[in-house]
Motif scaffolding. Structure first.
Motif, PDB file in Angstrom:
ATOM      1  N   GLY A 338       0.796  -1.221   0.000  1.00  0.00           N
ATOM      2  CA  GLY A 338       0.000   0.000   0.000  1.00  0.00           C
ATOM      3  C   GLY A 338       0.826   1.266   0.000  1.00  0.00           C
ATOM      4  N   THR A 339       2.142   1.172  -0.171  1.00  0.00           N
ATOM      5  CA  THR A 339       2.965   2.383  -0.224  1.00  0.00           C
ATOM      6  C   THR A 339       2.511   3.278  -1.366  1.00  0.00           C
ATOM      7  N   PHE A 340       2.214   2.671  -2.529  1.00  0.00           N
ATOM      8  CA  PHE A 340       1.727   3.423  -3.679  1.00  0.00           C
ATOM      9  C   PHE A 340       0.255   3.091  -3.893  1.00  0.00           C
ATOM     10  N   ARG A 341      -0.516   4.128  -4.213  1.00  0.00           N
ATOM     11  CA  ARG A 341      -1.967   3.938  -4.306  1.00  0.00           C
ATOM     12  C   ARG A 341      -2.549   4.898  -5.327  1.00  0.00           C
ATOM     13  N   LEU A 342      -3.521   4.408  -6.106  1.00  0.00           N
ATOM     14  CA  LEU A 342      -4.254   5.278  -7.015  1.00  0.00           C
ATOM     15  C   LEU A 342      -5.417   5.895  -6.248  1.00  0.00           C
ATOM     16  N   ASP A 343      -5.385   7.207  -6.119  1.00  0.00           N
ATOM     17  CA  ASP A 343      -6.429   7.933  -5.406  1.00  0.00           C
ATOM     18  C   ASP A 343      -7.654   8.058  -6.317  1.00  0.00           C
ATOM     19  N   GLU A 344      -8.769   7.482  -5.892  1.00  0.00           N
ATOM     20  CA  GLU A 344      -9.975   7.499  -6.726  1.00  0.00           C
ATOM     21  C   GLU A 344     -10.531   8.906  -6.901  1.00  0.00           C
ATOM     22  N   THR A 346      -8.760  11.920  -6.973  1.00  0.00           N
ATOM     23  CA  THR A 346      -7.937  12.775  -7.826  1.00  0.00           C
ATOM     24  C   THR A 346      -7.464  12.097  -9.096  1.00  0.00           C
ATOM     25  N   GLY A 347      -7.507  10.764  -9.114  1.00  0.00           N
ATOM     26  CA  GLY A 347      -6.988  10.036 -10.265  1.00  0.00           C
ATOM     27  C   GLY A 347      -5.480  10.016 -10.328  1.00  0.00           C
ATOM     28  N   MET A 348      -4.822  10.418  -9.234  1.00  0.00           N
ATOM     29  CA  MET A 348      -3.366  10.469  -9.181  1.00  0.00           C
ATOM     30  C   MET A 348      -2.814   9.289  -8.386  1.00  0.00           C
ATOM     31  N   ILE A 349      -1.685   8.767  -8.868  1.00  0.00           N
ATOM     32  CA  ILE A 349      -0.972   7.747  -8.099  1.00  0.00           C
ATOM     33  C   ILE A 349      -0.052   8.455  -7.123  1.00  0.00           C
ATOM     34  N   THR A 350      -0.205   8.151  -5.849  1.00  0.00           N
ATOM     35  CA  THR A 350       0.561   8.833  -4.819  1.00  0.00           C
ATOM     36  C   THR A 350       1.263   7.833  -3.911  1.00  0.00           C
ATOM     37  N   ALA A 351       2.178   8.344  -3.126  1.00  0.00           N
ATOM     38  CA  ALA A 351       2.857   7.538  -2.110  1.00  0.00           C
ATOM     39  C   ALA A 351       2.293   7.934  -0.754  1.00  0.00           C
ATOM     40  N   THR A 352       1.931   6.945   0.046  1.00  0.00           N
ATOM     41  CA  THR A 352       1.332   7.227   1.344  1.00  0.00           C
ATOM     42  C   THR A 352       2.380   7.611   2.372  1.00  0.00           C
ATOM     43  N   GLN A 353       1.920   8.231   3.439  1.00  0.00           N
ATOM     44  CA  GLN A 353       2.792   8.582   4.552  1.00  0.00           C
ATOM     45  C   GLN A 353       3.364   7.310   5.188  1.00  0.00           C
ATOM     46  N   VAL A 354       4.655   7.316   5.452  1.00  0.00           N
ATOM     47  CA  VAL A 354       5.290   6.169   6.097  1.00  0.00           C
ATOM     48  C   VAL A 354       4.934   6.170   7.577  1.00  0.00           C
ATOM     49  N   GLU A 355       4.329   5.084   8.039  1.00  0.00           N
ATOM     50  CA  GLU A 355       3.939   4.971   9.440  1.00  0.00           C
ATOM     51  C   GLU A 355       4.988   4.172  10.209  1.00  0.00           C
ATOM     52  N   ALA A 356       4.901   4.263  11.514  1.00  0.00           N
ATOM     53  CA  ALA A 356       5.886   3.601  12.372  1.00  0.00           C
ATOM     54  C   ALA A 356       5.868   2.088  12.219  1.00  0.00           C
ATOM     55  N   ASP A 357       4.727   1.514  11.819  1.00  0.00           N
ATOM     56  CA  ASP A 357       4.646   0.066  11.689  1.00  0.00           C
ATOM     57  C   ASP A 357       4.965  -0.424  10.270  1.00  0.00           C
ATOM     58  N   ASP A 358       5.404   0.486   9.390  1.00  0.00           N
ATOM     59  CA  ASP A 358       5.804   0.103   8.031  1.00  0.00           C
ATOM     60  C   ASP A 358       7.248  -0.385   8.050  1.00  0.00           C
ATOM     61  N   GLN A 359       7.448  -1.540   8.667  1.00  0.00           N
ATOM     62  CA  GLN A 359       8.806  -2.025   8.894  1.00  0.00           C
ATOM     63  C   GLN A 359       9.549  -2.352   7.595  1.00  0.00           C
ATOM     64  N   ASP A 360       8.830  -2.820   6.575  1.00  0.00           N
ATOM     65  CA  ASP A 360       9.497  -3.123   5.305  1.00  0.00           C
ATOM     66  C   ASP A 360      10.102  -1.860   4.703  1.00  0.00           C
TER      67      ASP A 360
END
Length: 465
Positions: A338-344, A346-360
């Motif tokens: 889910g790091t990259f996601r198509l926003d329904e 805006t129609g834009m592909i974006t990168a989500t905010q990195v959270e503390a539990d995003d260990q990868d």
């Protein structure tokens, strides 16, 4: 012959000339050249699959990945060198390097790495050399680059000049080793040949360079290589790295296909009404302007037939497909799902905010930062050795400290944290209003003063009064 094919042949020819000139064997093979040119195409939005199919349009998502990861790796990067005069000189060189670091890291992650090399100048004392401007001629058993030839080019009027800077270790004849740098210049009437040897002084920028430099007490090369630390599975014998997205080429192709199909569907979704061509001709002959959705169709004798075409948009299915591909790309890059996601919306592909539990994601960025820090250590070491001959400082001990920004920073969590501190009287309300409410300092002070006068201001603010 395409331009990229011309470039590859030109590179191969120059490499053969280098081997004859210096009596060396270039580590990169023709397969390496093919891969490098392929990576360059993909990074610049002209991947092979789009060349093969003119109906496909590239999102150039590879470049987005390069910039995204470079931003995380270089977030608030700071290098502090402490000591005496030598440390101050080194600090200036490093600060210049850091100004361009994010762009250069993006270049490195989207190709086969990059070399940071001191050039002996007091200012802008570091060159950033891409893989198309250097060749590896020696490496140790671990694949570390130990010998390298750098190529610099200049054009003066109708003459093309090339300078080759050859770095390598040689025996000192006493059982030890010495570091040798050779500078050779060549002049040609064509950009496709190095031509004949000439004096370095024919090019003003090269006039002060020594043809031969010998440096003693050197344990590693006087340049630093940075690249993706992942294994190079495409060219295992090469000392160079691969782009961070090299393992996701299939998914990048699938993404371009899915996006192109989505675009085609939208383009073809216009409502069309087909009427007999005789009706259209009648309207044209009598000056009747038909609506733009009217199309003529030879009806085969069915003069009164009218056909409606209403396109079916598979928007939800397309978005689900694109997000599935993006999820696989994230996985192959070593990032969290889910790091990259198509926003329904805006129609834009974006990168989500990195959270503390995003260990990868955190682990991958940490590995890239460690590789960059190692390269910076090698660069500072090289700068220190070069400073013996190009600065007015004496050799001395120095200490280096690295700092990187927190990639899991969350604005809302930070706001709530400082709000709680302000309630406890441990953080000024004025600063809170300025930073988190967007007020000017003057307006924040006015608002809080009015609240205090009305006896409604927080205790922490009134205590400051």
């Amino acid at each position: 012959m395409g331009i990229m094919q011309q470039i590859r042949n030109f590179t191969a020819r120059i490499k053969r000339q280098i081997e004859e000139l210096f009596g060396v064997r270039v580590a990169e093979t023709e397969d390496t050249d093919i891969l490098l040119n392929r990576y360059d195409k993909i990074t610049h939005g002209i991947p092979p699959w789009c060349e093969e199919n003119e109906n496909l349009r590239s999102l150039n998502f590879a470049a987005f990945i390069d910039d995204f990861l470079a931003g995380l790796v270089c977030l608030e990067i700071n290098v502090s060198i402490t000591g005496g005069a030598r440390a101050e000189w080194l600090q200036k060189q490093v600060e210049y390097t850091l100004q361009k670091m994010r762009i250069r890291v993006s270049d490195a992650l989207g190709s086969a790495g990059i070399i940071f090399k001191p050039n002996g100048m007091n200012e802008r004392g570091v060159d950033f050399v891409r893989p198309d401007s250097f060749v590896v001629v020696d490496q140790d058993s671990n694949g570390n680059i130990m010998g390298c030839i750098f190529r610099y080019t200049r054009q003066q009027k109708d003459k093309f000049y090339s300078r080759f800077e050859y770095h390598r270790f040689e025996s000192d004849g006493l059982g030890g080793k010495i570091y040798r740098i050779s500078n050779l210049a060549f002049k040609s009437t064509s950009s496709h040949s190095i031509g004949d040897q000439c004096e370095l002084s024919e090019v003003q920028d090269w006039a002060t360079l020594e043809p031969e430099i010998y440096v003693t007490n050197v344990d590693k090369p006087l340049f630093a290589y940075f690249g993706n630390p992942a294994p190079n599975r495409a060219d295992g014998a090469s000392p160079l790295s691969t782009p961070v997205w090299a393992s996701a080429l299939v998914e990048l192709r699938d993404l371009d296909i899915a996006w192109s199909l989505k675009g085609d569907e939208v383009e073809d979704s216009r409502h069309v009404t087909y009427i007999p061509d005789t009706a259209v001709r009648y309207a044209e002959d009598n000056g009747v302007k038909l609506p733009r959705y009217i199309r003529a169709l030879q009806m085969g004798g069915q003069e009164d037939s009218i056909h409606e075409h209403v396109a079916t948009l598979l928007t939800e299915q397309r978005i689900d497909d694109i997000n599935s591909i993006l999820a696989m790309i994230s996985t192959k890059l070593g990032l969290s799902q889910g790091t990259f996601r198509l926003d329904e919306r805006t129609g834009m592909i974006t990168a989500t905010q990195v959270e503390a539990d995003d260990q990868d994601t955190i682990r991958t960025v940490k590995n890239l930062r460690e590789a960059l820090q190692n390269a910076m250590d090698d660069l500072i070491y090289a700068l220190d050795k070069i400073a013996d001959g190009y600065s007015n400082t004496r050799p001395e001990a120095y200490e280096v400290e690295y700092k990187f920004g927190d990639i899991t920073y969350n604005y809302e969590e930070d706001r709530q944290h400082h709000y709680a501190l302000a309630l406890q009287g441990k953080y000024p309300w004025v600063d809170y209003y300025v930073k988190y409410l967007g007020e000017s300092r003057e307006e924040a002070e006015r608002m809080l003063a009015e609240a205090a006068a009305a006896n409604t201001a927080p205790t922490s603010w009134m205590s400051e009064e």
